[in-house]
Each structure stands twice: as structure tokens, then as C-alpha cells.
Design a protein around this motif. Sequence first.
Motif, PDB file in Angstrom:
ATOM      1  N   GLU A   1      -8.209  10.448  -3.685  1.00 43.12           N
ATOM      2  CA  GLU A   1      -9.345  10.396  -2.952  1.00 43.12           C
ATOM      3  C   GLU A   1      -9.778  11.771  -2.721  1.00 43.12           C
ATOM      4  OE1 GLU A   1     -10.545   8.959   1.485  1.00 43.12           O
ATOM      5  OE2 GLU A   1      -8.501   9.219   1.049  1.00 43.12           O
ATOM      6  N   ARG A   2      -8.799  12.734  -2.610  1.00 46.80           N
ATOM      7  CA  ARG A   2      -8.869  14.262  -2.517  1.00 46.80           C
ATOM      8  C   ARG A   2      -9.806  14.738  -3.857  1.00 46.80           C
ATOM      9  NH1 ARG A   2      -3.868  17.060   0.344  1.00 46.80           N
ATOM     10  NH2 ARG A   2      -4.066  16.166   2.483  1.00 46.80           N
ATOM     11  N   MET A   3      -9.350  14.143  -4.937  1.00 42.77           N
ATOM     12  CA  MET A   3     -10.105  14.821  -6.204  1.00 42.77           C
ATOM     13  C   MET A   3     -11.589  14.207  -6.164  1.00 42.77           C
ATOM     14  SD  MET A   3      -6.855  14.057  -8.766  1.00 42.77           S
ATOM     15  CE  MET A   3      -7.859  14.386 -10.302  1.00 42.77           C
ATOM     16  N   VAL A   4     -11.590  12.864  -5.722  1.00 42.90           N
ATOM     17  CA  VAL A   4     -13.216  12.364  -5.866  1.00 42.90           C
ATOM     18  C   VAL A   4     -14.109  12.956  -4.766  1.00 42.90           C
ATOM     19  CG1 VAL A   4     -14.460  10.391  -5.121  1.00 42.90           C
ATOM     20  CG2 VAL A   4     -12.389  10.194  -6.571  1.00 42.90           C
TER      21      VAL A   4
ATOM     22  N   LYS B   1      -9.640  19.608   2.745  1.00 43.23           N
ATOM     23  CA  LYS B   1      -9.586  18.937   1.373  1.00 43.23           C
ATOM     24  C   LYS B   1     -10.123  17.534   1.098  1.00 43.23           C
ATOM     25  CE  LYS B   1      -5.110  21.045   0.487  1.00 43.23           C
ATOM     26  NZ  LYS B   1      -3.602  21.148   0.519  1.00 43.23           N
ATOM     27  N   ASN B   2     -10.401  17.086   2.296  1.00 44.38           N
ATOM     28  CA  ASN B   2     -10.969  15.482   2.483  1.00 44.38           C
ATOM     29  C   ASN B   2     -11.865  15.512   3.576  1.00 44.38           C
ATOM     30  OD1 ASN B   2     -11.627  12.815   2.239  1.00 44.38           O
ATOM     31  ND2 ASN B   2      -9.733  12.186   2.617  1.00 44.38           N
ATOM     32  N   PRO B   3     -13.070  16.057   3.324  1.00 49.04           N
ATOM     33  CA  PRO B   3     -14.059  16.007   4.684  1.00 49.04           C
ATOM     34  C   PRO B   3     -14.526  14.482   4.951  1.00 49.04           C
ATOM     35  CG  PRO B   3     -14.872  17.052   2.919  1.00 49.04           C
ATOM     36  CD  PRO B   3     -13.805  16.278   2.373  1.00 49.04           C
ATOM     37  N   SER B   4     -14.518  13.594   4.075  1.00 49.48           N
ATOM     38  CA  SER B   4     -14.993  12.098   4.321  1.00 49.48           C
ATOM     39  C   SER B   4     -14.145  11.458   5.146  1.00 49.48           C
ATOM     40  CB  SER B   4     -15.357  11.510   3.095  1.00 49.48           C
ATOM     41  OG  SER B   4     -14.204  11.408   2.391  1.00 49.48           O
ATOM     42  N   PHE B   5     -12.748  11.399   5.492  1.00 48.04           N
ATOM     43  CA  PHE B   5     -11.854  10.594   5.945  1.00 48.04           C
ATOM     44  C   PHE B   5     -10.748  11.477   6.966  1.00 48.04           C
ATOM     45  CE2 PHE B   5      -9.627   6.780   6.948  1.00 48.04           C
ATOM     46  CZ  PHE B   5     -10.684   5.992   7.263  1.00 48.04           C
ATOM     47  N   PRO B   6     -10.170  11.140   7.989  1.00 53.67           N
ATOM     48  CA  PRO B   6      -9.251  11.687   8.741  1.00 53.67           C
ATOM     49  C   PRO B   6      -7.790  11.509   8.195  1.00 53.67           C
ATOM     50  CG  PRO B   6      -9.866  10.035   9.864  1.00 53.67           C
ATOM     51  CD  PRO B   6     -10.971   9.877   9.029  1.00 53.67           C
ATOM     52  N   GLU B   7      -6.953  12.596   8.130  1.00 53.73           N
ATOM     53  CA  GLU B   7      -5.672  12.283   7.405  1.00 53.73           C
ATOM     54  C   GLU B   7      -4.792  11.383   8.304  1.00 53.73           C
ATOM     55  OE1 GLU B   7      -3.923  14.144   4.604  1.00 53.73           O
ATOM     56  OE2 GLU B   7      -6.041  13.675   4.277  1.00 53.73           O
ATOM     57  N   TYR B   8      -5.025  11.601   9.809  1.00 52.35           N
ATOM     58  CA  TYR B   8      -3.948  10.750  10.966  1.00 52.35           C
ATOM     59  C   TYR B   8      -5.294  10.502  11.856  1.00 52.35           C
ATOM     60  CZ  TYR B   8      -0.050  13.371   9.043  1.00 52.35           C
ATOM     61  OH  TYR B   8       0.933  13.841   8.158  1.00 52.35           O
ATOM     62  N   SER B   9      -5.041   9.332  12.544  1.00 51.50           N
ATOM     63  CA  SER B   9      -5.773   8.971  13.543  1.00 51.50           C
ATOM     64  C   SER B   9      -5.143   8.246  14.460  1.00 51.50           C
ATOM     65  CB  SER B   9      -7.166   7.852  13.006  1.00 51.50           C
ATOM     66  OG  SER B   9      -6.723   6.518  12.447  1.00 51.50           O
ATOM     67  N   PHE B  10      -5.177   8.220  15.846  1.00 52.82           N
ATOM     68  CA  PHE B  10      -4.602   7.855  16.896  1.00 52.82           C
ATOM     69  C   PHE B  10      -5.551   7.425  17.868  1.00 52.82           C
ATOM     70  CE2 PHE B  10      -1.662  11.109  14.908  1.00 52.82           C
ATOM     71  CZ  PHE B  10      -0.531  10.254  14.696  1.00 52.82           C
TER      72      PHE B  10
ATOM     73  N   LEU C   1       0.849  -1.138   0.304  1.00 48.74           N
ATOM     74  CA  LEU C   1       0.185  -0.037  -0.149  1.00 48.74           C
ATOM     75  C   LEU C   1       0.778   1.242  -0.154  1.00 48.74           C
ATOM     76  CD1 LEU C   1      -3.176  -0.152   2.155  1.00 48.74           C
ATOM     77  CD2 LEU C   1      -2.909   0.516  -0.234  1.00 48.74           C
ATOM     78  N   SER C   2       1.927   1.074   0.505  1.00 46.70           N
ATOM     79  CA  SER C   2       2.803   2.320   0.802  1.00 46.70           C
ATOM     80  C   SER C   2       3.412   3.159  -0.461  1.00 46.70           C
ATOM     81  CB  SER C   2       3.891   2.233   1.770  1.00 46.70           C
ATOM     82  OG  SER C   2       4.835   1.279   1.186  1.00 46.70           O
ATOM     83  N   LYS C   3       3.165   2.093  -1.540  1.00 54.82           N
ATOM     84  CA  LYS C   3       3.812   2.549  -3.011  1.00 54.82           C
ATOM     85  C   LYS C   3       3.067   3.359  -3.464  1.00 54.82           C
ATOM     86  CE  LYS C   3       6.887  -1.554  -3.376  1.00 54.82           C
ATOM     87  NZ  LYS C   3       6.659  -2.969  -4.114  1.00 54.82           N
ATOM     88  N   VAL C   4       1.609   3.012  -3.182  1.00 51.50           N
ATOM     89  CA  VAL C   4       0.528   3.794  -4.149  1.00 51.50           C
ATOM     90  C   VAL C   4      -0.162   4.849  -3.199  1.00 51.50           C
ATOM     91  CG1 VAL C   4       0.386   2.112  -5.942  1.00 51.50           C
ATOM     92  CG2 VAL C   4      -1.187   2.112  -3.733  1.00 51.50           C
ATOM     93  N   ALA C   5       0.364   4.979  -1.840  1.00 46.07           N
ATOM     94  CA  ALA C   5      -0.486   5.737  -0.605  1.00 46.07           C
ATOM     95  C   ALA C   5      -0.551   7.122  -1.347  1.00 46.07           C
ATOM     96  CB  ALA C   5       0.261   6.022   0.341  1.00 46.07           C
ATOM     97  N   LYS C   6       0.263   7.871  -1.941  1.00 43.20           N
ATOM     98  CA  LYS C   6       0.282   9.380  -2.183  1.00 43.20           C
ATOM     99  C   LYS C   6      -0.422   9.440  -3.243  1.00 43.20           C
ATOM    100  CE  LYS C   6       3.153  13.245  -2.890  1.00 43.20           C
ATOM    101  NZ  LYS C   6       4.696  13.849  -3.200  1.00 43.20           N
ATOM    102  N   ALA C   7      -0.372   8.541  -4.272  1.00 39.36           N
ATOM    103  CA  ALA C   7      -1.405   8.579  -5.485  1.00 39.36           C
ATOM    104  C   ALA C   7      -2.811   8.248  -5.146  1.00 39.36           C
ATOM    105  CB  ALA C   7      -0.881   7.683  -6.610  1.00 39.36           C
ATOM    106  N   ALA C   8      -3.206   7.535  -4.069  1.00 32.48           N
ATOM    107  CA  ALA C   8      -4.346   7.033  -3.639  1.00 32.48           C
ATOM    108  C   ALA C   8      -5.085   8.469  -2.983  1.00 32.48           C
ATOM    109  CB  ALA C   8      -4.514   5.900  -2.689  1.00 32.48           C
TER     110      ALA C   8
END
Length: 558
Positions: A177-180, A261-270, A166-173
Motif C-alpha cells: 500500500e505504501r508503494m502504491v 509514507k501513507n497519506p491516504s490512510f491512518p496507521e492506527y485509529s482509536f 489478514l494478520s498473516k499478510v498484514a505487513k506485506a499489504a
Amino acid sequence: SLLSSEKASVEEENAPVEASAETTEEAEVKDEEPTGDAEAAEEGEGEAEAEGAETAEEAEATEAEEPPPPKAPEKKLANQFNFIERGTTTYHNPLREKGYQTDPAPYETFSANVNQWYIYDAYMEELERMEKAKEKEKAKPQAVKKEDKKTGRKLSYVEPQHGDSLSKVAKAAKIAERMVNLNRFDDIAQDFKYFEDASDEFRGQEGTLLPLWKFQYEKTKKLAVTAISWNPKYKDLFAVGYGSYDFMKQGHGMLLLYTLKNPSFPEYSFSSESGIMCLDFHSDHPYLLAVGFYDGNVAIYNLKKPASQPSYKSSAKSGKHTEPVWQVKWQKDDMDSNSNFFSVSSDGRIVSWTLVKNELVHMDVIKLSGDGTTMQGPEGLQLQTLGSGTSFDFHKKIDYLFLVGTEEGKIYKCSKNYSSQFLDVFDAHHMAVDSISWNPFHLKVFISCSSDWTVKIWDHTIKTPMFVYDLGTAVGDVAWSSYSSTVFAAVTIDGQAHVFDLNINKLEPLCTQLVVTRKKNKTTHIQFNPAYPIIIVGDELGLVTCLKLSPNLRKMPK
């Protein structure tokens, strides 16, 4: 004798000729027979067969009567098209020898003594490693594959079974996602950027709040928003702390970082074992986030490191608070350029935490004393009671000066230089001071709010408040705006947000609006964005709502 020898030789010569003639005749006869048969087969008539038989008999009869004259032997022609009769040879490569020589493989002599202890230790390490791996496997949640029923959108975050893939495509994903999301919430984004409420012209001085995005996460539905803080560098990024204000319903907590930029999901979660009560971003290092917990611990999260646990955390050994930490605030780095922050708790201690060599070192700055400074204990002992701090704020320019609000409703003006004395005490409220904040523009003014339904504005050189606003129900939080010295907003537990501008109306709010729709839902926190004309409001059901201020609410003072 000569004549006799010549005759013999002639006879000898003739004999083979005759023999050869006989053989050729026989061959001819044999040849003729099959041809006759073939013809008969072709014609398919019995008469032809009889004729053939007769001619054969006649021929035999004539042969018997008179011998034929000798014939010269016929030369048989070789079949030019029969490859078998051709002499064919293939070319054979000559044998050659090839050889390679390689360097000998490197080798090293190694010797060591091994006894039972070594073997035993190695086995134990291996066992531990395997057990840890099993625990990790159990702890990993299954990959999220369910679809969001309301939107039909697949949830973006999948717990990776193998991190590398996943880490290879994480940035592209993330970009996709932000565009969608930008396409999905396009109307909201347009409103955020361009919409100005035209009806403000007909309202006089009053304004409105336009709801924009709502930030919600599956795992925080039963938790209350206990803290909100905007990132000082990235103006679209904010952190939200989740916990519970109900003493009886304490459980786990969560720290989420959202971006507009992405209201549907958090950027980081702890996730944390104890509920989060407060948080604060470092102004110089925006990736450092100080957090205070309900169990009295404080921690620092480093967003550059993708670990699920905080980078540094206090413990019972390192002087953690004995009661909930209600507020944390970063300070300027000390003379050794070590990062440090302050925390305030119900146990009456205000503690300075310094990050020295990757360790949190604590130092008690001040202890708040209660109203009746002593209490009668068992066997006539005089016990000192401590006041319980609920909020504090540091002066924007004078480094050593800070204010502390307490559960008893008092506000103490303190200095970092004096650990036992207060510079001043304000009898501010009748109940706990929920929030206290210096004005970012006017250096003498600060604001406080309380559960006694009031918001008060003070000059720290005067003992009585300059303005008092009764909002009719307990006030959860109050915040100064970042663009005007006279604008502030407050939220009350009935789900309403109130926006004031002292420059326009010193008596009433310019806007009072219901922010949460569900009954029994209380708004808990409010914050102004440092750059955009928006506010975010958190409530007790884990929902964060973003609202845009109408033009009347953001008039710049002269």
C-alpha cells in the motif's frame, strides 16, 4: 479251439475299426455338406446348389452298394493358438499371518462431586459468553468494499471477520500500500524532498508555504482537529486528536496516527466516547501516548498493543477532572522509574498522574485560585473560586519550573515544590490563553497566544512582554520551530498561517498564507516537524494539511 479264439479276437479288433471308419465317413459327408452350402452362398447361383444335391445322392448310392476298405484313424491336431486348450495355472501366494501389538491407551481415574450449583454456574457462563459473542458480531462494522470515488482506489483497511487470515499478510499489504501511495503521490514526494522555491530570491525576505499532502479520514469529517503531536523517534509519524471545541456539539472523539509514507490512510485509529482535547508522546517510550478527554478523563494508549481501548484510563474513583482536560505533558520518570505525566483542566487543578503497577495514581500538584478569591454563597458562606487552566508547559532544563495559562488571561509561573503559592503572575492577555510554550533554545523566553488576537513573547524574569503581535483575529495555536530559536508560527481562526523570524523581521511575519480553502473553516493547531522543513496544520473540519517552508523561512541563525 485255438483257431476259433484267434478269429474272435480278429473280429473284435476289426469291429471298432469299421465303426470308426463309418463314423469318419459320416463326418466327412457332414463336413462336405456345409462347405457346399457355403460355396453356394458365396456364388449365389441356383445351379450350383442342384449339382451339389446330385453328387450327394450319388455318394449315398455308392456307399449302399459296396463297403469301403478300413482306414487307419486320423489323429486330430490340437489348435496351437487356442489358449483354452492350454493348461494355464496362476501362482498362489502362500497364506501368511501378520499381527501387531500396541501399548494400551493411557487412562486416568477422575472423580468429582457435582451438584446443581456447578451445573447452573456453567450454564450461566456459557450464556454470557454467547451474548458477548452476539454483541461483538453486531458491533463489528461490515467489511469496507466501496471504492473511493475520487481516486478509484479501494480503501485499504478492511475490518477482518477472521483476524488470522489478514494478520498473516498484514505487513506485506502495508508495504504494498505504501508503494502504491508513493507512486500515486510521486510529484508531492519529489517536492517534499527536492523542491526549493526559486522565487524567494526575488521576494526579498518573505517566504511561502508549499502545500504537500492532505490527511483526511472518512470517520472524522465532522470532528475538529483538537491536538497534534509528532513522534519523537519516528520523524514521519504524528498523532492527531479529534473532538469539538463547541460546548453544544459534544460527541465522540477519535485518535489517529498518520505517517508521511501513507497519506491516504491512518496507521492506527482509536475511537473514544468523549472528544479528545490534547495528547502528548513520551520522549523515552515513543509508543506511549497520553491523552486528555473532554469529560475530564485522562488515558494512556500503548501503540505496541493492538487493543481498541486505552491501556490505562482514569475514572471518577481515581480522581478524574470535573471539566475538560486542556493539556497533558509527560515528565521524566520518577525515582522509582515510574512513568508520569501532568494534566491541566478548567476545574483549576493541575494533577500529576503516575503509572504504578499498571494503575494510574493521581496527586494534585496545584490549585489555581480565581481573581476574586472568595465568592458569596448561600446563607453567607464564603466559597473559594478556582481559576481555570487552559494550557501549560514545563521548562526544558529546570525540572520543577512550569507555566500555566488560564481562561482569565493570566499566566502563572509555578513550581512543582509549592502547591499553594505561585512564583509569579503575568497579566498577559484579556481573554483565554490558548497556548503557551517555552523556547527550545533560549531558556528564559516563552511565547503565548490568545483569543484576544495577540501573540506575545516574554522573558520569564520580566513582567512585561518583549514582543506583541496583533494578528487581527483570534489566534488558535502557536509553535516554536525546531531548527531556529527565532522562528515561530501561529494559526488564526480565519484559516491563515503566519510564520515569523525575529532574526530577520521583528515587526511583521515573513509569510501569511491561507491554508484552508473552504469558508467558515477555522485552523486550530500547528506543529513544526522535528527533522524536516515542514509544518502540519489542523482545522475544524478534520483535515490535516502538510506544508513545506520555503528557503527564506528556514534560514539558520549564526
